[in-house]
Design an enzyme around this catalytic site. Sequence first.
Site, PDB file in Angstrom:
ATOM      1  N   ASP A  15       0.827  -1.215   0.000  1.00 13.49           N
ATOM      2  CA  ASP A  15       0.000   0.000   0.000  1.00 13.49           C
ATOM      3  C   ASP A  15       0.857   1.260   0.000  1.00 13.49           C
ATOM      4  O   ASP A  15       0.456   2.297  -0.512  1.00 13.49           O
ATOM      5  CB  ASP A  15      -0.918   0.027   1.224  1.00 13.49           C
ATOM      6  CG  ASP A  15      -2.079  -0.953   1.092  1.00 13.49           C
ATOM      7  OD1 ASP A  15      -2.289  -1.462  -0.023  1.00 13.49           O
ATOM      8  OD2 ASP A  15      -2.757  -1.209   2.104  1.00 13.49           O
ATOM      9  N   GLU A  16       2.049   1.154   0.591  1.00 15.00           N
ATOM     10  CA  GLU A  16       2.926   2.312   0.714  1.00 15.00           C
ATOM     11  C   GLU A  16       4.045   2.281  -0.321  1.00 15.00           C
ATOM     12  O   GLU A  16       5.118   2.845  -0.122  1.00 15.00           O
ATOM     13  CB  GLU A  16       3.489   2.369   2.136  1.00 15.00           C
ATOM     14  CG  GLU A  16       2.388   2.589   3.170  1.00 15.00           C
ATOM     15  CD  GLU A  16       2.882   2.505   4.602  1.00 15.00           C
ATOM     16  OE1 GLU A  16       4.056   2.153   4.799  1.00 15.00           O
ATOM     17  OE2 GLU A  16       2.091   2.787   5.516  1.00 15.00           O
ATOM     18  N   CYS A  17       3.779   1.605  -1.445  1.00 13.84           N
ATOM     19  CA  CYS A  17       4.653   1.601  -2.628  1.00 13.84           C
ATOM     20  C   CYS A  17       5.907   0.744  -2.498  1.00 13.84           C
ATOM     21  O   CYS A  17       6.783   0.809  -3.356  1.00 13.84           O
ATOM     22  CB  CYS A  17       5.054   3.016  -3.023  1.00 13.84           C
ATOM     23  SG  CYS A  17       3.643   4.078  -3.388  1.00 13.84           S
TER      24      CYS A  17
END
Length: 430
Positions: free
Chosen positions: A363-365
């Site tokens: 989700d946070e790349c």
Amino acid sequence: MSDEWQTYRDDTRTPCKYGRNCYQRNPQHHSSFKHPPKNLKRKNENYRPNKKRYKLTASPRKDVNDTNKDLDHRDTQGDIGSVDQKTRSNEDNASTSKTDLDKGSCDDNIVIKFPEILLYHDKSDHNLFKELFLVEMPEDFFKFYKCLEELESFEKVLSSVNLELIGPYDLLLGKLPILDNKDLYLVHWRFFYDPPEFQAILKKNGKSEYHIGYFRDHPDKPPQFLASCDSSKDCSITPMAKNIFATIYLYLQNEKNTSPFMSIACQKLMDKVKKWAENHGYPLEKYDMKERQAKIQTKTFHGAGIVVPYNKRTQLGYRNLVETDGNLKKMFSKLKSAKTQKEKDDVLSDLQPVITYANIAVDECDFGTGLEAGINLFCSGIRELEASALSSLQAAYSLLKRDEFAKILQAHLKYRRKGPNLSVLSINEK
């Protein structure tokens, strides 16, 4: 409702999982996710979530729109969460395929209905490789086959050194049937532990599961090297060389030294391979693992490693899993040896945080973390972990624009089998 809260509610960005307690300092994270106003008190300041024991299941999930409505409701209660819609979509795909996994995964008795009369693909149409196997075959693949055609009865020559052509070579040999179910081409000679990045093209004769194939980091790019794997032992992938001529030469050297009864046949073919390689400009060098170490973010359980885009300045692209490889292997070992459902549930509960934090990383790349987690779950060979492996890898492959690998994986898990004969034609007929 205050103006700050209304602004937060109207913000179309995805809510951050951590809400007011977000520890992230990365500017890209704060530009991608919305965070609630810090000067507003929680309505339930004493709220504490109950600790639960989780099972790794692929239960049906709510529609994305319903989930977002739930999140908006939770925002007003102060229990903030976030949903990456693209990732959730991939997880939903994994959920819908769970039934297929239950029916076919790890099943040596999978049956397929073939046409009564088999027709075969045109072996001269090289466009079929991409269509059927979802990857392009490199130039040395075709060069080696043309060199083999110079030999009389080249299949017998290969057999004399304990080798046979498999996989995509069956198309050039005119042995690949025309089938309506395209997924079957994706599992044609795909061994139990072969990840989507690995494509077998040669194997040892008989009951051996030792095979050689191309390893790719990306389905749209040339292979990085050729490697070997013996699925009867474990999931280890051992790089050999950058081209097939060097790979065969190294294989023959080893067979000559370890199999005295084949030494003469090995030397004869070694001389041929050396001449072919020189004529076509292919070096007979062993693959240098130092070159690979400089590229990969982590080895993964199969040892060949993964390569994903990584920004050293922002440190985006990959972060370590929350458990070491050693601890994960211990958990997998406990799960394999578990005799009761409770024992399995205990291990699955311990594994859940690993998957949860890997999903947060995605989700946070940090897409590489989801890729590593999925590969390790797949390499465990444990049926109970396949749905989670599929979910993690589908999300990672999609975000890394490696969708072909996701298709290969889904087909593989649907028809996953053990054994030395993984030809699509070896699947039992109804």
